[in-house]
Design a protein around this motif. Structure first.
Motif, PDB file in Angstrom:
ATOM      1  N   SER A 134      40.120 -25.324  -2.488  1.00 10.15           N
ATOM      2  CA  SER A 134      39.884 -24.083  -1.737  1.00 10.15           C
ATOM      3  C   SER A 134      38.402 -23.715  -1.766  1.00 10.15           C
ATOM      4  CB  SER A 134      40.725 -22.939  -2.314  1.00 10.15           C
ATOM      5  OG  SER A 134      42.097 -23.262  -2.205  1.00 10.15           O
ATOM      6  N   ASP A 165      49.570 -23.833   0.397  1.00 10.41           N
ATOM      7  CA  ASP A 165      49.412 -23.546  -1.019  1.00 10.41           C
ATOM      8  C   ASP A 165      49.326 -22.027  -1.174  1.00 10.41           C
ATOM      9  OD1 ASP A 165      48.725 -23.256  -3.630  1.00 10.41           O
ATOM     10  OD2 ASP A 165      46.794 -24.284  -3.486  1.00 10.41           O
ATOM     11  N   SER A 221      46.367 -20.224  -2.843  1.00  4.90           N
ATOM     12  CA  SER A 221      44.997 -20.274  -2.328  1.00  4.90           C
ATOM     13  C   SER A 221      44.372 -18.884  -2.353  1.00  4.90           C
ATOM     14  CB  SER A 221      44.993 -20.801  -0.892  1.00  4.90           C
ATOM     15  OG  SER A 221      45.425 -22.128  -0.881  1.00  4.90           O
ATOM     16  N   PRO A 222      43.191 -18.774  -2.928  1.00  2.90           N
ATOM     17  CA  PRO A 222      42.600 -17.446  -3.111  1.00  2.90           C
ATOM     18  C   PRO A 222      41.889 -16.960  -1.865  1.00  2.90           C
ATOM     19  CG  PRO A 222      41.190 -19.117  -4.062  1.00  2.90           C
ATOM     20  CD  PRO A 222      42.360 -19.844  -3.467  1.00  2.90           C
ATOM     21  N   GLU A 237      44.581 -27.748   4.197  1.00  8.29           N
ATOM     22  CA  GLU A 237      44.529 -27.942   2.740  1.00  8.29           C
ATOM     23  C   GLU A 237      45.940 -28.048   2.191  1.00  8.29           C
ATOM     24  OE1 GLU A 237      42.735 -24.697   0.467  1.00  8.29           O
ATOM     25  OE2 GLU A 237      43.703 -25.401  -1.356  1.00  8.29           O
TER      26      GLU A 237
HETATM   27 MG   LIG Z   1      43.734 -24.055  -3.266  1.00  6.96          MG
END
Ligand SMILES: [Mg+2]
Ligand SMILES: Nc1nc2c(ncn2[C@@H]2O[C@H](COP(=O)(O)OP(=O)(O)O)[C@@H](O)[C@H]2O)c(=O)[nH]1
Length: 324
Positions: free
Chosen positions: A64, A87, A90-91, A149
């Protein structure tokens, strides 16, 4: 929200880049909404313009963070960037990823960037279908580069990363003494290998191990059309990303726009076909068998039959045209 807008009406709006329409279409596709099929059929026909980068690696490998760093540079080059993160951790939802060094928050406010996270569970009809539908929506919405991602654990996720034009596999130092890409079967799918966190002293070891493994793998095969580069980056030191983007561009020029790209698009199309057919078949099967599930269950409970025989009976009943 006032009235329910039919999904087909959302298509031209998403194509004009309307954020709300993009979000709604993706949500409906993810939930497997009934009326979304026609809209997604239309989306698929219109898509195919964007460059899709698959980015995978084990959790915590720095994916990320890397997506943020790449996005910053792609934006500076004037490209519109779509991000689909399979995901939930994920931030991306705001805030800063690395203190002030990499601020996703800046991208969140930029309408040249669209970020969508997807839960690994909850995508009706399969994660691959939902993720790739989302990519197509962003493609039609005019995003030039779309980064997909996915967490590199499990076959599904690795397959999704492969369903892109350029696949980047991320390995990180300090996550165990082996290069993680081997375990998850990610070594072979990379068009570009990246070792993240190269500010760490143990990163060199990871780089060397990876290069060594690739040399032995390539020696066993044919002369490759594309020499898979192994690059180091550090988001902390803000290093290596220009080289990474140069490698991506080289892959686009040499492979994606060449014979290899034709082959790759065919493989992706085949993957979409299979995933969609599996989904439709499964739904049809469940719908056809659900009402009479007890018919095949009873003999098992009584042990007068066995799971293989009953499953075979169940399948032939589901696939038979209904009697009239
Ligand atoms: Mg991630
Ligand atoms: N030392 C170092 N740590 C990093 C770097 N990039 C990311 N990290 C850290 O690695 C952890 C995982 O990062 P993240 O991007 O969320 O990984 P992901 O799970 O693969 O998406 C976080 O704690 C980051 O701060 C880097 O360049 N150097």
């Amino acid at each position: 929200m006032s009235r329910y807008v039919p999904s087909l009406e959302l298509v031209p709006r998403a194509a004009r880049g309307e954020t709300a329409a993009i979000g709604r279409l993706i949500s409906r596709a993810e939930a497997g909404a009934d009326d979304v099929r026609g809209a997604m059929a239309e989306i698929y026909r219109r898509a195919g313009r964007a460059h899709i980068i698959g980015l995978t690696g084990v959790p915590g490998s720095g994916k990320s963070t890397m997506v943020c760093a790449l996005t910053t540079r792609l934006r500076a080059a004037g490209r519109r960037v779509g991000i689909v993160a399979v995901d939930p951790s994920s931030p991306y939802s705001g805030g800063s990823i690395l203190g002030d060094r990499i601020r996703m928050a800046d991208h969140v406010l930029d309408d040249g960037v669209y970020i969508r996270s997807m839960a690994t569970h909850g995508a009706v009809g399969g994660l691959a279908r939902a993720a790739l539908d989302a990519v197509d929506v962003l493609d039609v919405a005019g995003f030039d580069t779309i980064i997909l991602e996915t967490v590199g654990v499990g076959q599904d996720e690795v397959e999704i990363a492969r369903a892109s034009h350029t696949t980047i596999v991320v390995s990180a130092p300090g996550l165990g003494d082996e290069v993680q890409a081997i375990k998850a079967g990610m070594l072979e799918i990379a068009d570009i290998h990246v070792v993240s966190k190269c500010d760490r002293s143990d990163a060199n070891r990871t780089l060397m191990d990876l290069k060594h493994m690739l040399t032995s793998a390539v020696a066993a095969g044919h002369a490759p059309l594309w020499r898979v580069p192994v690059l180091g980056v550090s988001a902390y030191a803000n290093e290596g990303f220009d080289e990474l983007l140069a490698a991506v561009q080289a892959h686009v020029d040499q492979i994606v726009h060449g014979e290899g790209g034709v082959q790759r698009r065919r493989e992706i199309a085949r993957f979409r076909l299979q995933k969609t057919a599996e989904d439709l078949l499964m739904r049809r099967f469940i719908a056809a068998t659900a009402p009479q599930l007890e018919r095949w269950t009873d003999p098992l409970v009584e042990r007068t039959s066995d799971p293989y025989s009953e499953a075979a009976g169940m399948i032939s009943a589901a696939l038979q045209p209904p009697r009239v």
